[in-house]
Write a protein that holds these residues in place. Structure first.
Motif, short mmCIF file in Angstrom:
data_model
loop_
_atom_site.label_atom_id
_atom_site.label_comp_id
_atom_site.label_asym_id
_atom_site.label_seq_id
_atom_site.Cartn_x
_atom_site.Cartn_y
_atom_site.Cartn_z
N VAL A 114 -6.76 -54.13 -17.61
CA VAL A 114 -6.90 -55.08 -16.51
C VAL A 114 -6.18 -56.36 -16.90
N ILE A 115 -5.33 -56.86 -16.02
CA ILE A 115 -4.68 -58.14 -16.23
C ILE A 115 -5.12 -59.09 -15.12
N GLY A 116 -5.06 -60.37 -15.41
CA GLY A 116 -5.56 -61.36 -14.46
C GLY A 116 -6.87 -61.94 -14.96
N ASP A 117 -7.35 -62.95 -14.28
CA ASP A 117 -8.58 -63.64 -14.68
C ASP A 117 -9.79 -62.91 -14.11
N GLU A 155 -0.13 -66.86 -14.65
CA GLU A 155 0.11 -66.17 -15.91
C GLU A 155 1.17 -66.89 -16.74
N ILE A 156 2.26 -67.29 -16.10
CA ILE A 156 3.33 -67.99 -16.81
C ILE A 156 2.86 -69.36 -17.28
N ALA A 157 2.08 -70.04 -16.44
CA ALA A 157 1.54 -71.35 -16.85
C ALA A 157 0.61 -71.20 -18.05
N ALA A 158 -0.20 -70.15 -18.07
CA ALA A 158 -1.10 -69.91 -19.21
C ALA A 158 -0.30 -69.64 -20.47
N ASP A 178 11.52 -69.22 -26.88
CA ASP A 178 12.59 -68.57 -26.12
C ASP A 178 11.97 -67.51 -25.21
N GLU A 179 12.82 -66.68 -24.60
CA GLU A 179 12.30 -65.67 -23.68
C GLU A 179 11.33 -64.73 -24.38
N ALA A 180 11.65 -64.34 -25.62
CA ALA A 180 10.77 -63.43 -26.34
C ALA A 180 9.41 -64.06 -26.61
N ALA A 181 9.40 -65.35 -26.91
CA ALA A 181 8.13 -66.04 -27.17
C ALA A 181 7.27 -66.07 -25.91
N ILE A 182 7.90 -66.33 -24.77
CA ILE A 182 7.14 -66.36 -23.52
C ILE A 182 6.62 -64.96 -23.20
N GLU A 183 7.47 -63.95 -23.33
CA GLU A 183 7.02 -62.58 -23.08
C GLU A 183 5.85 -62.21 -23.97
N GLY A 184 5.88 -62.70 -25.21
CA GLY A 184 4.81 -62.40 -26.15
C GLY A 184 3.51 -63.09 -25.83
N ALA A 185 3.52 -64.05 -24.90
CA ALA A 185 2.31 -64.75 -24.51
C ALA A 185 1.80 -64.31 -23.14
N LEU A 186 2.49 -63.36 -22.51
CA LEU A 186 2.07 -62.88 -21.20
C LEU A 186 1.01 -61.78 -21.33
N ALA A 187 0.32 -61.51 -20.25
CA ALA A 187 -0.72 -60.48 -20.26
C ALA A 187 -0.15 -59.09 -20.48
N THR A 188 1.13 -58.92 -20.20
CA THR A 188 1.78 -57.60 -20.31
C THR A 188 2.54 -57.44 -21.62
N ARG A 189 2.26 -58.27 -22.60
CA ARG A 189 3.08 -58.33 -23.82
C ARG A 189 3.15 -57.00 -24.57
N SER A 207 5.12 -61.74 -3.58
CA SER A 207 3.74 -62.23 -3.44
C SER A 207 3.10 -62.59 -4.78
N ASN A 208 3.85 -63.30 -5.61
CA ASN A 208 3.30 -63.84 -6.86
C ASN A 208 2.84 -62.72 -7.81
N PHE A 209 3.59 -61.64 -7.85
CA PHE A 209 3.23 -60.48 -8.69
C PHE A 209 4.33 -60.24 -9.72
N LEU A 210 3.98 -60.30 -10.99
CA LEU A 210 4.87 -59.95 -12.10
C LEU A 210 6.25 -60.61 -11.96
N LEU A 211 6.25 -61.90 -11.68
CA LEU A 211 7.52 -62.59 -11.42
C LEU A 211 8.43 -62.59 -12.64
N TRP A 212 7.89 -62.88 -13.80
CA TRP A 212 8.71 -62.85 -15.02
C TRP A 212 9.16 -61.43 -15.32
N GLN A 213 8.23 -60.50 -15.26
CA GLN A 213 8.51 -59.11 -15.64
C GLN A 213 9.51 -58.45 -14.70
#
Length: 251
Positions: A114-117, A155-158, A178-189, A207-213
């Motif tokens: 489960v991802i999200g709050d 998610e990105i703000a967190a 860098d990009e790898a550091a941000i990806e490593g801090a996401l819920a989908t890391r 609709s605000n879903f997996l924008l980075w991914q």
């Protein structure tokens, strides 16, 4: 539909593929439950109930096709704006799903994430989710990821706050972000890169879903309402994915 804007460091072509032409990670924005019900002069809850049946069908179909990770947008952080009665109905369906489906997930060797709050949900739901995650944690097969009370911008703000704290505490230098550091801090890391993002019901937005991914994901917008989505529809989207050329900014 072409991919969204790429990050500075793009993945290698073919990185996300498991079997030839099969995406490893598929995400779906499940849209159209209300319209499905309205077209049949039924209450919206009837559409949501049929939507749960579609989840069962599609999760099994994804396993049979060979998709490693299926991520489903079940409840967004914006869905709290819906009428309280409808939100209550959705939470009730989530309880039923957790009560009735976990044993099947275990039998089918599926890991639940489960991802999200989700901890902002009611205490009983949080306990049910935590129990389901623990019970399926040792499964070695496909992963079913449910996005609950999820918003990609949050998610990105967190992730940014997490990295800022590391800099503040002296455990990270700011110029290492860098990009790898941000990806490593996401819920989908710990998940494979997102390969294919599908939205049902004909709407064409994320609709605000997996924008980075989704930066290099292939996008598929299908007219099928979510309660009617089935294995054939999923296979069609996967077949279309297999015909696309993924260059990730190269030639």
């Amino acid at each position: 539909m072409t991919a969204l804007a790429a990050p500075t460091s793009a993945p290698d072509p073919g990185q996300g593929l498991g079997k030839t032409g099969i995406p490893r990670h598929v995400a779906i924005i499940m849209d159209g439950n209300g319209r499905w019900a309205h077209a049949r002069a039924l209450p919206r809850i009837a559409g949501h109930k049929q939507g749960v049946e579609a989840v069962r069908r599609v999760a099994r179909a994804a396993r049979d096709i060979g998709i490693d990770v299926l991520t489903l947008y079940a409840f967004s952080s914006e869905n709290w704006r819906r009428p309280a009665e409808e939100v209550g109905d959705l939470m009730g369906l989530l309880r039923l799903f957790l009560k009735n489906e976990v044993d099947d997930l275990i039998r089918e060797n599926v890991r639940l994430r489960v991802i999200g709050d989700y901890r902002a949900l009611s205490d009983d739901l949080v306990r049910m989710i935590d129990t389901a995650i623990v019970r399926t944690a040792d499964n070695s097969g496909p992963r079913l990821v449910i996005a609950l009370n999820y918003g990609a911008q949050a998610e990105i703000a967190a992730a940014a706050r997490h990295l800022a704290r590391e800099v503040e505490q002296g455990s990270r230098a700011a110029d290492t972000i860098d990009e790898a550091a941000i990806e490593g801090a996401l819920a989908t890391r710990d998940l494979p890169p997102l390969d294919l993002l599908i939205r049902t019901s004909g709407e064409q937005r994320l609709s605000n879903f997996l924008l980075w991914q989704a930066a290099y994901a292939e996008l598929a917008f299908v007219d099928t309402l979510w309660p009617d989505f089935d294995e054939a529809t999923l296979r069609g989207a996967v077949a279309d994915f297999g015909r696309r050329q993924r260059r990730f900014g190269g030639l």
